[in-house]
Design a protein around this motif. Structure first.
Motif, PDB file in Angstrom:
ATOM      1  N   ASP A  88       1.146  -1.024   0.197  1.00  0.00           N
ATOM      2  CA  ASP A  88      -0.367   0.126   0.131  1.00  0.00           C
ATOM      3  C   ASP A  88       1.138   1.480  -0.486  1.00  0.00           C
ATOM      4  O   ASP A  88       0.717   2.192  -0.562  1.00  0.00           O
ATOM      5  CB  ASP A  88      -0.900  -0.371   1.629  1.00  0.00           C
ATOM      6  CG  ASP A  88      -2.106   0.600   0.950  1.00  0.00           C
ATOM      7  OD1 ASP A  88      -2.780   1.037  -0.069  1.00  0.00           O
ATOM      8  OD2 ASP A  88      -3.288   0.722   1.871  1.00  0.00           O
ATOM      9  N   ILE A  89       1.565   1.704   0.545  1.00  0.00           N
ATOM     10  CA  ILE A  89       3.094   2.418   0.798  1.00  0.00           C
ATOM     11  C   ILE A  89       3.418   2.799  -0.155  1.00  0.00           C
ATOM     12  O   ILE A  89       3.540   3.731  -0.663  1.00  0.00           O
ATOM     13  CB  ILE A  89       3.468   2.260   2.089  1.00  0.00           C
ATOM     14  CG1 ILE A  89       3.052   1.849   3.363  1.00  0.00           C
ATOM     15  CG2 ILE A  89       4.951   3.181   2.023  1.00  0.00           C
ATOM     16  CD1 ILE A  89       4.288   2.234   4.295  1.00  0.00           C
ATOM     17  N   ALA A  90       4.006   1.457  -1.069  1.00  0.00           N
ATOM     18  CA  ALA A  90       4.451   2.001  -2.216  1.00  0.00           C
ATOM     19  C   ALA A  90       3.304   2.564  -3.496  1.00  0.00           C
ATOM     20  O   ALA A  90       4.103   3.172  -4.184  1.00  0.00           O
ATOM     21  CB  ALA A  90       5.335   0.459  -2.421  1.00  0.00           C
ATOM     22  N   TYR A  91       2.522   1.703  -3.211  1.00  0.00           N
ATOM     23  CA  TYR A  91       1.648   2.045  -4.875  1.00  0.00           C
ATOM     24  C   TYR A  91       0.793   3.688  -3.993  1.00  0.00           C
ATOM     25  O   TYR A  91       1.250   4.494  -4.762  1.00  0.00           O
ATOM     26  CB  TYR A  91       0.285   1.342  -4.273  1.00  0.00           C
ATOM     27  CG  TYR A  91      -0.785   1.924  -5.309  1.00  0.00           C
ATOM     28  CD1 TYR A  91      -0.990   1.691  -6.326  1.00  0.00           C
ATOM     29  CD2 TYR A  91      -1.847   2.233  -5.057  1.00  0.00           C
ATOM     30  CE1 TYR A  91      -1.964   2.021  -7.523  1.00  0.00           C
ATOM     31  CE2 TYR A  91      -2.680   3.031  -5.540  1.00  0.00           C
ATOM     32  CZ  TYR A  91      -2.656   2.469  -6.815  1.00  0.00           C
ATOM     33  OH  TYR A  91      -3.979   3.295  -7.424  1.00  0.00           O
ATOM     34  N   TYR A 109      -3.462  10.706  -1.469  1.00  0.00           N
ATOM     35  CA  TYR A 109      -2.122   9.379  -0.685  1.00  0.00           C
ATOM     36  C   TYR A 109      -1.683   9.611  -0.213  1.00  0.00           C
ATOM     37  O   TYR A 109      -0.585   9.033   1.094  1.00  0.00           O
ATOM     38  CB  TYR A 109      -1.595   9.698  -2.751  1.00  0.00           C
ATOM     39  CG  TYR A 109      -2.452   8.871  -3.250  1.00  0.00           C
ATOM     40  CD1 TYR A 109      -3.100   7.764  -2.914  1.00  0.00           C
ATOM     41  CD2 TYR A 109      -3.092   9.395  -4.079  1.00  0.00           C
ATOM     42  CE1 TYR A 109      -3.508   6.390  -4.137  1.00  0.00           C
ATOM     43  CE2 TYR A 109      -4.275   9.046  -5.781  1.00  0.00           C
ATOM     44  CZ  TYR A 109      -5.063   7.631  -5.528  1.00  0.00           C
ATOM     45  OH  TYR A 109      -5.090   6.596  -5.886  1.00  0.00           O
ATOM     46  N   PHE A 110      -0.621  11.148   0.341  1.00  0.00           N
ATOM     47  CA  PHE A 110       0.147  11.063   1.313  1.00  0.00           C
ATOM     48  C   PHE A 110      -0.336  10.997   2.418  1.00  0.00           C
ATOM     49  O   PHE A 110       0.245  10.275   3.667  1.00  0.00           O
ATOM     50  CB  PHE A 110       0.555  12.754   1.238  1.00  0.00           C
ATOM     51  CG  PHE A 110       1.644  13.100   2.035  1.00  0.00           C
ATOM     52  CD1 PHE A 110       3.070  13.211   1.560  1.00  0.00           C
ATOM     53  CD2 PHE A 110       1.356  13.608   3.176  1.00  0.00           C
ATOM     54  CE1 PHE A 110       3.900  12.686   2.407  1.00  0.00           C
ATOM     55  CE2 PHE A 110       2.592  13.820   3.975  1.00  0.00           C
ATOM     56  CZ  PHE A 110       3.671  13.436   4.005  1.00  0.00           C
ATOM     57  N   SER A 111      -1.267  11.838   3.049  1.00  0.00           N
ATOM     58  CA  SER A 111      -2.398  11.659   3.812  1.00  0.00           C
ATOM     59  C   SER A 111      -2.143   9.907   4.195  1.00  0.00           C
ATOM     60  O   SER A 111      -1.859   9.633   5.690  1.00  0.00           O
ATOM     61  CB  SER A 111      -3.228  11.976   3.989  1.00  0.00           C
ATOM     62  OG  SER A 111      -3.553  13.264   4.167  1.00  0.00           O
ATOM     63  N   MET A 112      -2.846   8.730   3.580  1.00  0.00           N
ATOM     64  CA  MET A 112      -2.940   7.694   3.601  1.00  0.00           C
ATOM     65  C   MET A 112      -1.469   7.616   3.451  1.00  0.00           C
ATOM     66  O   MET A 112      -1.193   5.731   4.116  1.00  0.00           O
ATOM     67  CB  MET A 112      -3.473   6.550   1.984  1.00  0.00           C
ATOM     68  CG  MET A 112      -4.576   7.186   2.104  1.00  0.00           C
ATOM     69  SD  MET A 112      -6.110   6.730   0.625  1.00  0.00           S
ATOM     70  CE  MET A 112      -4.851   7.489  -0.352  1.00  0.00           C
ATOM     71  N   MET A 113      -0.611   7.339   3.076  1.00  0.00           N
ATOM     72  CA  MET A 113       1.230   6.985   3.263  1.00  0.00           C
ATOM     73  C   MET A 113       1.820   7.369   4.422  1.00  0.00           C
ATOM     74  O   MET A 113       2.311   6.534   5.215  1.00  0.00           O
ATOM     75  CB  MET A 113       1.596   6.865   2.336  1.00  0.00           C
ATOM     76  CG  MET A 113       3.353   6.725   1.946  1.00  0.00           C
ATOM     77  SD  MET A 113       4.493   7.974   1.112  1.00  0.00           S
ATOM     78  CE  MET A 113       4.510   8.695   1.920  1.00  0.00           C
ATOM     79  N   SER A 118       2.908   4.584   9.655  1.00  0.00           N
ATOM     80  CA  SER A 118       2.791   4.676  11.122  1.00  0.00           C
ATOM     81  C   SER A 118       2.643   3.442  11.270  1.00  0.00           C
ATOM     82  O   SER A 118       2.899   2.942  12.608  1.00  0.00           O
ATOM     83  CB  SER A 118       1.645   5.339  11.376  1.00  0.00           C
ATOM     84  OG  SER A 118       2.405   6.515  11.209  1.00  0.00           O
ATOM     85  N   MET A 119       1.216   2.795  10.835  1.00  0.00           N
ATOM     86  CA  MET A 119       1.046   0.997  11.108  1.00  0.00           C
ATOM     87  C   MET A 119       2.377   0.045  11.066  1.00  0.00           C
ATOM     88  O   MET A 119       2.252  -0.735  11.795  1.00  0.00           O
ATOM     89  CB  MET A 119       0.065   0.835  10.269  1.00  0.00           C
ATOM     90  CG  MET A 119      -1.463   1.208  10.093  1.00  0.00           C
ATOM     91  SD  MET A 119      -2.404   0.566   9.436  1.00  0.00           S
ATOM     92  CE  MET A 119      -2.640  -1.127   9.138  1.00  0.00           C
TER      93      MET A 119
END
Length: 662
Positions: A88-91, A109-113, A118-119
């Protein structure tokens, strides 16, 4: 279904700390060094790993729709699985950087990354055992390459470094991924990675990598070799590329050797930088002679316009050392290029103090092998001969060398050297001989020797040798010059006699010479041998010269008696009719020559009586009135008065008695 793991312990010491060996794909206990295999067990354990791997592989090839679909599948299986989080981070990172999306979408996308990272960090700042197992499973340098770039971008150094253990740069086949890895390798200083990817030429943008190499790769000895490798495999270049590469040559801080290697390849590809650029940015400081030869050979044997050839010539003559200059000129000669040398080019080489004499002569010889006009050759010789202040011995060698390239010289050049040049000192006579050995027409130098005698400031020894030499070569000398040299008492008398004899052979007028000689010397400078050489071949004499000979000079007695008699016929005057003004007995006396001789001579009575007789001296010729300081006197009265005062000399008394004046 989530994957579960058996807690791993060392079978030898029960330790729980391990280091992964990339080559053997085994784990090594950090406590005892034992090597073991890691075991895992799970239902459908490989499914999610495969999907994670495929999602990241899609990202490597920019198949973002497929990557998204596979990512959805991962989340269906286990959204909290570490592989899902990493994918997910890579995508998200790749969508932000390469997705072509709007700024608001980038922010989402930046917020999701950020949330996903953090996870991941909650599991630990370093890879967990589960992560390591996932990396081990990938067995794909393209997948690990994507993650290396992602973790490097978000400063997850521990995870990035762990992935490097599984990464083989030679096994990446995605061109876009290789491009990003090239940038990473340069940024991180991982030049081994860069070199490996560079050789994967089927899967890189060679021109892009080449540009990165030139602008960012350090000059560590490998740069030139890498550039050659890429140039040999790329053929699609444009005018803009040529400008870019020339800018590199001009502005780069790389060594001249590295730039030379690259410049050679540019020439081979038809991308040659300007000659001015090559000379100033490479040739000026290049020490490797072999490389220099390769570069100049490539340039010179290629297409060159006249101005570029002129630039090469000018630069090599002005700034290159002997070996490089010689090599460049030899190449120009071998290439058949037309080179036009000016006299200034030769003067430049002659004047270079950093070159030794042999180097200067060697380079000039090479230059002369081209089509050098006679006009240029003559000017070169003239300027060095007459205007270049070098050491006499060096000049001697260089003049001899330069004269070998000309058949003759202008009269003006030779005369200028003879009359004005003093650089060569005692070598000058030898050089004068060299000049006339060219076979000069001697009839063009009628006044040269005379002018030299009258104007030269050469040392008398040098002057004597040159006069001798030129007289022997048949140059003529005028009366004034002849008189000048025979009155030069720095030259031994016998040598002046010899010069007189040669002058006569050359056609000098002895009448004029004898007159000038008698009128220019002092009584003490009179030399019977010199006069004896002049007089027999003279046919006339001026009244002034006659008076001086009679009154001032003490010649040999027998000679003077005969000479006076002959001079009377040469002057066509009777001494009794020749007026004189003399200083005698502290008075200025105006009288005729016979009276002047009677009152002033200091010769012996015997000689004086004979001279007086030769002049026809007697009572009638000696009894005319005289003027003493403007007052008229009878000579008898004046003689009696001076005799009474004791001022009349013994010889004068004797002569007065002969003429019945006392």
């Amino acid at each position: 279904m989530a994957v579960s793991y058996v807690a791993q312990k060392c079978t030898s010491c029960a330790g729980t700390k391990f280091d992964y060996d990339k080559d053997t794909k085994m784990w090594k206990c950090l406590y005892c060094g034992a090597v073991i295999e890691r075991h895992e067990q799970a239902d459908t354990m490989f499914t999610i790993k495969n999907v994670v791997r495929q999602a990241i592989l899609d990202i490597a090839y920019k198949r973002m729709d497929s990557a998204q679909n596979n990512l959805v599948e991962c989340k269906k299986i286990d959204s909290r699985y570490v592989g899902t989080i990493i994918a997910d981070i890579a995508y998200e990172m790749n969508m932000i950087v390469n997705g072509g999306i709007s700024k608001s979408e980038q922010q989402n996308y930046f917020s999701m990354m950020k949330k996903n990272y953090s996870m991941l960090r909650s599991l630990g700042d370093s890879p967990t055992e589960e992560e390591i197992a996932l990396y081990d499973f990938f067995e794909s340098s393209e997948v690990t390459g994507v993650l290396i770039l992602v973790f490097d971008s978000i400063n997850a150094a521990a995870r990035r470094d762990a992935l490097l253990n599984y990464f083989d740069p030679s096994s990446v086949f995605s061109m876009s991924l290789n491009g990003n890895l090239i940038n990473y390798a340069l940024k991180s200083g991982n030049y081994e990675m860069f070199n490996t990817i560079l050789h994967n030429t089927d899967n890189i943008n060679k021109k892009s990598v080449l540009n990165s190499l030139l602008s960012k790769y350090p000059d560590n000895g490998q740069k030139g070799e890498n550039a050659v490798y890429l140039f040999e495999r790329e053929n699609d270049f444009t005018d803009d590329d040529q400008k870019r590469y020339e800018k590199y040559i001009r502005e780069s801080g790389d060594s001249a050797e590295t730039k030379c290697i690259i410049a050679i390849e540019l020439c081979k590809k038809g991308l040659r930088p300007s000659v001015d650029c090559l000379m100033n940015s490479i040739v000026n400081s290049l020490q490797d002679q072999e490389l220099m030869g390769q570069l100049m050979s490539t340039v010179i044997h290629g297409e060159l316009v006249d101005v570029e050839i002129a630039t090469i010539v000018e630069y090599s003559l002005v700034r290159c050392g002997s070996d490089i200059c010689t090599e460049i000129l030899s190449m120009l000669s071998d290439s058949g290029k037309y080179v036009e040398f000016s006299a200034d080019h030769f003067t430049t080489i002659i004047g270079r103090e950093d070159l030794d004499d042999e180097s200067r002569k060697s380079i000039i010889s090479l230059m002369m092998q081209f089509e050098v006009t006679d006009k240029v050759k003559y000017r070169v010789v003239t300027e060095y001969l007459c205007e270049t202040p070098d050491e006499p011995e060096k000049r001697m060698e260089m003049i001899s060398f330069l004269l070998s390239f000309v058949d003759d010289l202008s009269t003006n050049t030779v005369e200028k050297y003879i009359l004005c040049c003093g650089y060569d000192k005692e070598n000058k006579p030898a050089i004068v001989n060299m000049l006339f050995d060219l076979g000069l027409n001697r009839s063009f130098f009628n006044n040269t020797l005379s002018n030299y005698i009258l104007t030269s400031k050469d040392d008398f020894k040098v002057k004597k040798e040159i006069v001798y030499s030129l007289l022997e070569r048949g140059l003529r000398i005028n009366s004034k010059a002849c008189a000048e040299i025979i009155t030069d008492h720095n030259i031994p008398e016998q040598q002046r006699v010899d010069i007189l004899r040669m002058s006569k052979t050359a056609g000098v007028n002895y009448d004029d010479v004898m007159d000038m000689y008698l009128l220019s010397i002092t009584p003490l400078q009179f030399e019977p041998e010199i006069f004896g050489e002049l007089f027999p071949d003279s046919t006339k004499i001026s009244t002034k010269a006659f008076i001086r000979y009679v009154l001032d000079f003490h010649d040999l007695s027998a000679a003077k008696i005969g000479n006076v008699g002959r001079m009377m016929t040469m002057s066509y005057q009777n001494p009794a009719n020749i007026n004189c003004s003399i200083i005698a007995m502290n008075d200025r006396i105006e009288c005729n020559l016979i009276q002047a001789y009677i009152l002033s001579t200091r010769e012996s009575p015997e000689t004086a009586q004979n001279v007086l007789e030769a002049m026809g001296g007697n009572k009638s010729t000696a009894s005319a009135d005289i003027f003493v300081s403007g007052a008229k006197y009878k000579i008898k009265k004046y003689a009696a008065m001076k005799n009474k005062s004791g001022e009349l000399g013994e010889t004068s008394k004797a002569l007065c008695a002969v003429c019945k004046l006392l």
